[in-house]
Each structure stands twice: as structure tokens, then as C-alpha cells.
Design a protein around this motif. Sequence first.
Motif, PDB file in Angstrom:
ATOM      1  N   GLN A  18       1.002  -1.309  -0.143  1.00 36.84           N
ATOM      2  CA  GLN A  18       0.077  -0.122   0.246  1.00 36.84           C
ATOM      3  C   GLN A  18       0.777   1.295   0.089  1.00 36.84           C
ATOM      4  N   HIS A  19       2.046   1.154   0.572  1.00 38.49           N
ATOM      5  CA  HIS A  19       3.015   2.407   0.669  1.00 38.49           C
ATOM      6  C   HIS A  19       3.344   2.821  -0.745  1.00 38.49           C
ATOM      7  N   LYS A  20       3.776   1.602  -1.342  1.00 40.89           N
ATOM      8  CA  LYS A  20       4.465   1.935  -2.645  1.00 40.89           C
ATOM      9  C   LYS A  20       3.413   2.355  -3.595  1.00 40.89           C
ATOM     10  N   LEU A  21       2.186   1.708  -3.459  1.00 37.93           N
ATOM     11  CA  LEU A  21       1.374   1.995  -4.367  1.00 37.93           C
ATOM     12  C   LEU A  21       0.749   3.536  -4.382  1.00 37.93           C
ATOM     13  N   THR A  22       0.837   4.063  -3.107  1.00 38.16           N
ATOM     14  CA  THR A  22       0.351   5.481  -2.735  1.00 38.16           C
ATOM     15  C   THR A  22       1.463   6.279  -3.421  1.00 38.16           C
ATOM     16  N   LEU A  23       2.829   6.109  -3.447  1.00 40.54           N
ATOM     17  CA  LEU A  23       3.988   6.642  -4.130  1.00 40.54           C
ATOM     18  C   LEU A  23       3.935   6.754  -5.735  1.00 40.54           C
ATOM     19  N   MET A  24       3.325   5.687  -6.001  1.00 41.52           N
ATOM     20  CA  MET A  24       3.083   5.469  -7.687  1.00 41.52           C
ATOM     21  C   MET A  24       2.046   6.292  -7.962  1.00 41.52           C
ATOM     22  N   ARG A  25       0.900   6.427  -7.146  1.00 38.95           N
ATOM     23  CA  ARG A  25      -0.086   7.175  -7.884  1.00 38.95           C
ATOM     24  C   ARG A  25       0.466   8.625  -7.903  1.00 38.95           C
ATOM     25  N   LYS A  26       1.131   9.266  -7.246  1.00 38.49           N
ATOM     26  CA  LYS A  26       1.487  10.698  -7.120  1.00 38.49           C
ATOM     27  C   LYS A  26       1.954  10.933  -8.506  1.00 38.49           C
ATOM     28  N   LYS A  27       1.311  12.230  -8.929  1.00 41.83           N
ATOM     29  CA  LYS A  27       1.469  12.471 -10.413  1.00 41.83           C
ATOM     30  C   LYS A  27       3.062  13.129 -10.531  1.00 41.83           C
ATOM     31  N   GLU A  28       3.798  13.550  -9.549  1.00 42.20           N
ATOM     32  CA  GLU A  28       5.041  13.876  -9.689  1.00 42.20           C
ATOM     33  C   GLU A  28       6.008  12.877  -9.585  1.00 42.20           C
ATOM     34  N   SER A  29       5.626  11.556  -9.522  1.00 40.42           N
ATOM     35  CA  SER A  29       6.565  10.440  -9.328  1.00 40.42           C
ATOM     36  C   SER A  29       7.098  10.465 -10.871  1.00 40.42           C
ATOM     37  N   TYR A 198     -10.973   5.475 -17.858  1.00 37.79           N
ATOM     38  CA  TYR A 198      -9.717   5.450 -16.980  1.00 37.79           C
ATOM     39  C   TYR A 198     -10.271   5.006 -15.581  1.00 37.79           C
ATOM     40  N   ILE A 199      -9.500   4.589 -14.859  1.00 36.43           N
ATOM     41  CA  ILE A 199      -9.645   4.179 -13.312  1.00 36.43           C
ATOM     42  C   ILE A 199      -9.619   5.552 -12.550  1.00 36.43           C
ATOM     43  N   MET A 200     -10.511   5.820 -11.950  1.00 30.68           N
ATOM     44  CA  MET A 200     -10.441   6.917 -10.838  1.00 30.68           C
ATOM     45  C   MET A 200     -10.747   6.363  -9.310  1.00 30.68           C
ATOM     46  N   PRO A 201      -9.627   7.269  -8.395  1.00 33.19           N
ATOM     47  CA  PRO A 201      -8.762   8.133  -8.743  1.00 33.19           C
ATOM     48  C   PRO A 201      -7.299   7.532  -9.726  1.00 33.19           C
ATOM     49  N   GLY A 202      -7.310   6.473  -9.423  1.00 38.06           N
ATOM     50  CA  GLY A 202      -6.311   5.762 -10.315  1.00 38.06           C
ATOM     51  C   GLY A 202      -4.949   6.272 -10.236  1.00 38.06           C
ATOM     52  N   LEU A 203      -3.936   6.089 -11.299  1.00 38.79           N
ATOM     53  CA  LEU A 203      -2.696   6.681 -11.330  1.00 38.79           C
ATOM     54  C   LEU A 203      -2.389   7.117 -12.855  1.00 38.79           C
ATOM     55  N   GLY A 204      -3.226   7.313 -13.536  1.00 38.36           N
ATOM     56  CA  GLY A 204      -2.887   7.669 -14.952  1.00 38.36           C
ATOM     57  C   GLY A 204      -2.792   6.738 -15.852  1.00 38.36           C
ATOM     58  N   ASP A 205      -2.174   6.512 -17.056  1.00 37.64           N
ATOM     59  CA  ASP A 205      -2.076   5.585 -18.130  1.00 37.64           C
ATOM     60  C   ASP A 205      -0.651   4.920 -17.570  1.00 37.64           C
ATOM     61  N   ALA A 206      -0.836   3.516 -17.052  1.00 37.67           N
ATOM     62  CA  ALA A 206       0.420   2.658 -16.600  1.00 37.67           C
ATOM     63  C   ALA A 206       1.448   2.649 -17.549  1.00 37.67           C
ATOM     64  N   GLY A 207       0.998   2.403 -18.724  1.00 31.41           N
ATOM     65  CA  GLY A 207       1.993   2.002 -19.897  1.00 31.41           C
ATOM     66  C   GLY A 207       2.894   3.385 -20.109  1.00 31.41           C
ATOM     67  N   ASP A 208       2.177   4.375 -20.302  1.00 30.87           N
ATOM     68  CA  ASP A 208       2.725   5.827 -20.393  1.00 30.87           C
ATOM     69  C   ASP A 208       3.873   6.248 -19.265  1.00 30.87           C
ATOM     70  N   ARG A 209       3.342   5.860 -18.010  1.00 30.11           N
ATOM     71  CA  ARG A 209       4.363   6.184 -16.910  1.00 30.11           C
ATOM     72  C   ARG A 209       5.445   5.314 -16.884  1.00 30.11           C
ATOM     73  N   ILE A 210       5.200   4.178 -17.177  1.00 30.08           N
ATOM     74  CA  ILE A 210       6.191   3.111 -16.994  1.00 30.08           C
ATOM     75  C   ILE A 210       7.497   3.104 -18.176  1.00 30.08           C
ATOM     76  N   PHE A 211       7.178   3.672 -19.335  1.00 26.09           N
ATOM     77  CA  PHE A 211       7.769   3.898 -20.451  1.00 26.09           C
ATOM     78  C   PHE A 211       7.919   5.208 -20.785  1.00 26.09           C
ATOM     79  N   GLY A 212       7.562   6.250 -20.029  1.00 18.83           N
ATOM     80  CA  GLY A 212       7.918   7.518 -20.121  1.00 18.83           C
ATOM     81  C   GLY A 212       7.296   8.246 -21.560  1.00 18.83           C
ATOM     82  N   THR A 213       6.134   7.866 -21.991  1.00 19.54           N
ATOM     83  CA  THR A 213       5.447   8.058 -23.281  1.00 19.54           C
ATOM     84  C   THR A 213       4.605   9.176 -22.939  1.00 19.54           C
ATOM     85  N   LYS A 214       4.551   9.711 -21.919  1.00 27.06           N
ATOM     86  CA  LYS A 214       3.318  10.605 -21.798  1.00 27.06           C
ATOM     87  C   LYS A 214       3.141  11.994 -22.544  1.00 27.06           C
TER      88      LYS A 214
END
Length: 214
Positions: A18-29, A198-214
Motif C-alpha cells: 500500500q505504501h509503494k502504491l501510494t507513491l506510484m499514484r503521485k503525479k510528480e513521481s 480510466y480508473i478513478m482516482p487511479g494513477l493515470g496511464d500505466a504504460g505511459d508512466r512505465i515507458f515515459g511516453t506521456k
Amino acid sequence: MSTTTPAKVTVITHPLVQHKLTLMRKKESSTNSFRRLLGELSTLMAYEITRDMPLQDLEIETPMEKMTGKVIDGKKQVLVSILRAGNGFLDGMLNVIPGARIGHIGLYRDPETLQPVEYYFKMPSEMQERDIIVVDPMLATGNSAVAAVERLKQLQPRSIKFVCLLAAPEGVATMQKMHPDVPIFTAAIDRELNDHGYIMPGLGDAGDRIFGTK
């Protein structure tokens, strides 16, 4: 793999998950941070997912004497990534089951219908003898997951599990309706889907965030 009631949905509530998931959700990560956290989180999730993995006896010799120990047969496990975002799960889970084989399913979501379209499918041989763990960070509408599992069932594996980072109630309901025999493992079930699927509140597009294609 049939059953009269839907398989269990397991929300992995371990504090580190849960700790790591919360950090992943942050838009500034950053991309690097998001990728690293996903690797760590998927390793932690793998311990829960593999809790019921069958064991077999192995004769070994310790420095003191001979004995019979328990081992898993990792080669019977297949991690199936739903491309492209599912690949973010692989390294972390391979830390726990390094002998697992890898399969890939390529699906993209039609932006108009939100339905999945298959463009790639590559699996190990002799799938009838194997246990499959399907990985995809998001279970949103559930359409891609349903299509992937339907395709895999044609290979008649021993078992199938579905693993995601986040799920929406709609996606869980869709999976349980179409594949009630497939257990779902996730770190969280979020509130809802928005109008774009898209999932709300979610964490955005996972693929874009993994591969830096936002």
C-alpha cells in the motif's frame, strides 16, 4: 477450472504494498521512480499470488546429513504479459519465480468502442501442463482481460490467475461474469471508471508512466 461461484478477489493489503502504491499514484513521481516502485511492488505481490503454488519433494544433502526438502517447479509457471504495460510486472515477479516461462499477448483498446483488438500472441509450448499468471497493471473496463483469458483458455492450461495493480469495480464485475473461475489479485479496487474508461482516482496511464511516453 469451472466453478459455480465466482473465484475470490484478493486485495493485497500488506503495508509495504500500500505504501509503494501510494507513491506510484503521485503525479510528480518520475518515470524512473514509477518503474522502480512497480518492480518492488510486483515482487511483494508475487509472494501472495504464489501462496498456494504446489510443492514437490527433493532429496538433498546438507552439510550435516541427507534429507527431503520441498521445492517448486518454476518451469510449470507461465507469466503472461498483456502488452505493453504488463511487461512492467515481469522483472519483479521473476525475482520470486525465476524459472517461470514468459508469454505475451498484444492487445490495444479501440478508442471508440473501448473493445480490445489482438495484434500479437506468443506462448511457451505444452501449455496444458502449466499454470498461468496473467499480468496487466490496470483492470479498468475488463474487456482486455476478458479477451486475454478467453484466448488463453483455448490452450487448456491447468489454471489461470489474473494480477493487476489497480482494479475498477466495473472491471472486476466484468471478469467475474465472463470468467468466474479465474481468481483476481490486486493492490486496490478504486472508486469507478470515468467516461474515457480510466480508473478513478487511479494513477493515470500505466504504460505511459512505465515507458515515459506521456
